[in-house]
Design a protein around this motif. Structure first.
Motif, PDB file in Angstrom:
ATOM      1  N   ALA A 262       3.372   8.337   3.916  1.00 46.10           N
ATOM      2  CA  ALA A 262       4.209   7.750   4.964  1.00 46.10           C
ATOM      3  C   ALA A 262       4.557   8.784   6.034  1.00 46.10           C
ATOM      4  CB  ALA A 262       5.488   7.176   4.350  1.00 46.10           C
ATOM      5  N   TYR A 263       4.792  10.020   5.611  1.00 41.32           N
ATOM      6  CA  TYR A 263       5.096  11.101   6.553  1.00 41.32           C
ATOM      7  C   TYR A 263       3.916  11.332   7.490  1.00 41.32           C
ATOM      8  CZ  TYR A 263       7.278  15.480   8.080  1.00 41.32           C
ATOM      9  OH  TYR A 263       7.870  16.478   8.823  1.00 41.32           O
ATOM     10  N   GLY A 264       2.699  11.292   6.941  1.00 39.54           N
ATOM     11  CA  GLY A 264       1.517  11.455   7.780  1.00 39.54           C
ATOM     12  C   GLY A 264       1.351  10.328   8.781  1.00 39.54           C
ATOM     13  N   ILE A 265       1.597   9.102   8.349  1.00 36.23           N
ATOM     14  CA  ILE A 265       1.479   7.952   9.247  1.00 36.23           C
ATOM     15  C   ILE A 265       2.525   8.031  10.364  1.00 36.23           C
ATOM     16  CG2 ILE A 265       1.745   5.444   9.401  1.00 36.23           C
ATOM     17  CD1 ILE A 265       0.506   5.224   6.644  1.00 36.23           C
ATOM     18  N   ILE A 266       3.754   8.405  10.002  1.00 40.05           N
ATOM     19  CA  ILE A 266       4.816   8.535  11.004  1.00 40.05           C
ATOM     20  C   ILE A 266       4.481   9.642  11.998  1.00 40.05           C
ATOM     21  CG2 ILE A 266       7.228   9.204  11.328  1.00 40.05           C
ATOM     22  CD1 ILE A 266       7.844   7.800   8.674  1.00 40.05           C
ATOM     23  N   ASP A 272       6.639   5.669  18.373  1.00 40.21           N
ATOM     24  CA  ASP A 272       6.979   5.412  19.771  1.00 40.21           C
ATOM     25  C   ASP A 272       7.240   3.922  20.014  1.00 40.21           C
ATOM     26  OD1 ASP A 272       6.776   8.081  20.458  1.00 40.21           O
ATOM     27  OD2 ASP A 272       4.633   7.943  20.873  1.00 40.21           O
ATOM     28  N   LYS A 273       6.441   3.090  19.364  1.00 37.66           N
ATOM     29  CA  LYS A 273       6.616   1.642  19.476  1.00 37.66           C
ATOM     30  C   LYS A 273       6.860   1.089  18.085  1.00 37.66           C
ATOM     31  CE  LYS A 273       3.568   1.293  23.510  1.00 37.66           C
ATOM     32  NZ  LYS A 273       2.346   0.658  24.067  1.00 37.66           N
ATOM     33  N   LEU A 274       8.126   0.852  17.762  1.00 39.62           N
ATOM     34  CA  LEU A 274       8.497   0.474  16.396  1.00 39.62           C
ATOM     35  C   LEU A 274       7.820  -0.809  15.956  1.00 39.62           C
ATOM     36  CD1 LEU A 274      12.326   1.333  16.371  1.00 39.62           C
ATOM     37  CD2 LEU A 274      10.428   2.650  15.423  1.00 39.62           C
ATOM     38  N   GLU A 275       7.717  -1.793  16.861  1.00 41.56           N
ATOM     39  CA  GLU A 275       7.141  -3.082  16.458  1.00 41.56           C
ATOM     40  C   GLU A 275       5.671  -2.954  16.089  1.00 41.56           C
ATOM     41  OE1 GLU A 275       6.769  -2.598  20.889  1.00 41.56           O
ATOM     42  OE2 GLU A 275       8.331  -2.351  19.365  1.00 41.56           O
ATOM     43  N   GLN A 276       4.983  -1.925  16.603  1.00 42.06           N
ATOM     44  CA  GLN A 276       3.578  -1.714  16.264  1.00 42.06           C
ATOM     45  C   GLN A 276       3.390  -0.694  15.144  1.00 42.06           C
ATOM     46  OE1 GLN A 276       1.347  -0.692  19.758  1.00 42.06           O
ATOM     47  NE2 GLN A 276       1.996  -2.482  20.919  1.00 42.06           N
ATOM     48  N   ASP A 277       4.263   0.311  15.080  1.00 37.84           N
ATOM     49  CA  ASP A 277       4.062   1.415  14.161  1.00 37.84           C
ATOM     50  C   ASP A 277       4.655   1.163  12.771  1.00 37.84           C
ATOM     51  OD1 ASP A 277       2.863   2.691  16.270  1.00 37.84           O
ATOM     52  OD2 ASP A 277       4.681   3.767  16.871  1.00 37.84           O
ATOM     53  N   LEU A 278       5.794   0.488  12.686  1.00 39.01           N
ATOM     54  CA  LEU A 278       6.416   0.273  11.388  1.00 39.01           C
ATOM     55  C   LEU A 278       5.541  -0.530  10.424  1.00 39.01           C
ATOM     56  CD1 LEU A 278      10.224  -0.305  12.160  1.00 39.01           C
ATOM     57  CD2 LEU A 278       9.126   1.656  11.057  1.00 39.01           C
ATOM     58  N   PRO A 279       4.823  -1.580  10.897  1.00 39.03           N
ATOM     59  CA  PRO A 279       3.943  -2.297   9.950  1.00 39.03           C
ATOM     60  C   PRO A 279       2.866  -1.419   9.319  1.00 39.03           C
ATOM     61  CG  PRO A 279       4.314  -3.627  11.906  1.00 39.03           C
ATOM     62  CD  PRO A 279       4.911  -2.288  12.188  1.00 39.03           C
ATOM     63  N   LEU A 280       2.517  -0.294   9.957  1.00 34.95           N
ATOM     64  CA  LEU A 280       1.519   0.602   9.376  1.00 34.95           C
ATOM     65  C   LEU A 280       1.992   1.201   8.065  1.00 34.95           C
ATOM     66  CD1 LEU A 280       0.320   2.523  12.577  1.00 34.95           C
ATOM     67  CD2 LEU A 280      -0.899   0.718  11.331  1.00 34.95           C
ATOM     68  N   LEU A 281       3.319   1.302   7.878  1.00 38.63           N
ATOM     69  CA  LEU A 281       3.845   1.864   6.639  1.00 38.63           C
ATOM     70  C   LEU A 281       3.554   0.966   5.437  1.00 38.63           C
ATOM     71  CD1 LEU A 281       7.307   3.210   7.871  1.00 38.63           C
ATOM     72  CD2 LEU A 281       5.179   4.477   7.535  1.00 38.63           C
ATOM     73  N   ALA A 286      -1.529   1.087  -0.422  1.00 36.84           N
ATOM     74  CA  ALA A 286      -2.858   0.482  -0.516  1.00 36.84           C
ATOM     75  C   ALA A 286      -3.860   1.344  -1.296  1.00 36.84           C
ATOM     76  CB  ALA A 286      -3.387   0.158   0.877  1.00 36.84           C
ATOM     77  N   PRO A 287      -4.004   2.657  -1.031  1.00 39.60           N
ATOM     78  CA  PRO A 287      -4.992   3.441  -1.786  1.00 39.60           C
ATOM     79  C   PRO A 287      -4.729   3.467  -3.285  1.00 39.60           C
ATOM     80  CG  PRO A 287      -4.281   4.623   0.176  1.00 39.60           C
ATOM     81  CD  PRO A 287      -3.374   3.455   0.035  1.00 39.60           C
ATOM     82  N   ALA A 288      -3.451   3.610  -3.684  1.00 37.69           N
ATOM     83  CA  ALA A 288      -3.132   3.644  -5.111  1.00 37.69           C
ATOM     84  C   ALA A 288      -3.416   2.304  -5.769  1.00 37.69           C
ATOM     85  CB  ALA A 288      -1.667   4.038  -5.310  1.00 37.69           C
ATOM     86  N   LEU A 289      -3.044   1.228  -5.092  1.00 35.51           N
ATOM     87  CA  LEU A 289      -3.312  -0.108  -5.652  1.00 35.51           C
ATOM     88  C   LEU A 289      -4.809  -0.368  -5.755  1.00 35.51           C
ATOM     89  CD1 LEU A 289      -0.574  -2.186  -3.761  1.00 35.51           C
ATOM     90  CD2 LEU A 289      -0.511  -1.312  -6.102  1.00 35.51           C
ATOM     91  N   PHE A 290      -5.546   0.056  -4.749  1.00 36.32           N
ATOM     92  CA  PHE A 290      -7.001  -0.109  -4.794  1.00 36.32           C
ATOM     93  C   PHE A 290      -7.602   0.660  -5.969  1.00 36.32           C
ATOM     94  CE2 PHE A 290     -11.270   1.349  -3.622  1.00 36.32           C
ATOM     95  CZ  PHE A 290     -11.894   0.147  -3.376  1.00 36.32           C
ATOM     96  N   TYR A 291      -7.110   1.871  -6.188  1.00 34.58           N
ATOM     97  CA  TYR A 291      -7.629   2.668  -7.309  1.00 34.58           C
ATOM     98  C   TYR A 291      -7.302   2.011  -8.643  1.00 34.58           C
ATOM     99  CZ  TYR A 291      -8.482   6.592 -10.416  1.00 34.58           C
ATOM    100  OH  TYR A 291      -8.960   7.388 -11.429  1.00 34.58           O
TER     101      TYR A 291
END
Length: 311
Positions: A262-266, A272-281, A286-291
């Motif tokens: 999450a720190y890397g994504i932030i 800068d744009k919360l409505e676009q960036d927050l959903p990325l969290l 996802a990687p752990a669940l996929f594994y």
């Protein structure tokens, strides 16, 4: 302020210091290096840095502050062994050391006594390597204009590492000597010895690659968090969700990797744009669940057995 017409000040980072100010007229010194805490403006005049770090600068400083803490935790866990019950206390002590070092470093930075710091804005990669841009007007004499154009993002990391090292040497040996009863005498201080190796390495890394790390650290966090998580889960043979729920230690490791991810994504998005960036969290787990969902299909023994049956 009026600017006097003087011979051109060569070099990308050479500037003239302000000697005196008389109304709107400023008197400048010779072209040379700017004092600490100043950098040149568009007119090649050394101006005091009056800005404050932006969000990305703080995220970079946070990354550099996390490096020794993560390495402390790794080597404490590596050398503690399964029988030692002192690992948790050592982890907390390492967290205390790095936290106190960070607070003290901020308090001693300009302005002294405040957690806020005065800084210059980072404009480009070359700002980190001013020593490479000293001009030679006659190709014989070099005008040395090396200074901290990214003040204080370059030197504050060294100060922080120095305090981390001092606090570790004051606190950790006494703690380890008293509580590390499950380890042999030769193994008790191995995590401290490891720190005496990685602190010089981190110092050299900051000295040589500080500018590169400034621009690349979000992607370094993402890659390392993914790789180390995959290695840990495969080495621990984590296959099912119940394994994580039964063993609390594995759950802590998983959440730690999620926080780093999450720190890397932030850091990349800067929020800068919360409505676009927050959903990325939402992509953090996802990687752990996929594994966890696909580990049973990639079991080496299963692949070999199915291959043998096929023949």
């Amino acid at each position: 302020a009026a600017v006097d017409i003087q011979p051109a000040c060569l070099g990308l980072y050479c500037g003239r210091t302000v000697l005196s100010v008389n109304g709107s007229v400023e008197t400048y010194g010779d072209c040379g290096v700017c004092p600490r805490g100043q950098r040149t403006d568009d007119n090649k005049i050394c101006r005091e840095c009056m800005g404050s770090p932006d969000r990305y600068d703080w995220l970079y400083l946070g990354f550099m502050a996390m490096l020794p803490l993560v390495l402390h935790w790794f080597f404490i866990e590596w050398y503690s062994g399964k029988k030692s019950s002192s690992a948790v206390l050592q982890h907390l002590t390492a967290l205390l050391e790095c936290s106190v070092a960070a607070v003290v470093t901020l308090l001693l930075s300009d302005p002294v006594g405040s957690l806020h710091i005065r800084s210059c804005r980072v404009k480009k990669l070359s700002d980190w390597y001013t020593m490479l841009y000293n001009p030679s007007p006659d190709y014989i004499t070099t005008v040395h204009c090396t200074h901290e154009a990214v003040y204080p993002l370059y030197t504050i990391v060294f100060i922080y590492y120095a305090f981390c090292l001092v606090l570790m040497m004051l606190l950790r040996p006494l703690l380890v000597k008293k509580i590390a009863c499950g380890l042999g005498r030769s193994d008790r201080f191995k995590s401290i010895y490891a720190a005496l190796y990685f602190f010089p390495i981190l110092t050299v890394l900051q000295a040589v690659g500080g500018g590169l790390l400034y621009y690349a650290f979000p992607y370094i966090i993402l890659v390392l968090s993914l790789v180390t998580l995959a290695v840990y889960m495969s080495a621990s043979e984590v296959e099912f969700f119940k394994d994580l729920l039964v063993r609390k230690k594995r759950l802590v490791v998983l959440f730690s990797h999620w926080l780093l991810h999450a720190y890397g994504i932030i850091s990349i998005s800067k929020l800068d744009k919360l409505e676009q960036d927050l959903p990325l969290l939402a992509l953090v787990p996802a990687p752990a669940l996929f594994y966890l969902m696909t580990a049973k299909y990639t079991e080496p023994s299963r692949i070999l057995s199915e291959g043998g049956n096929g023949h």
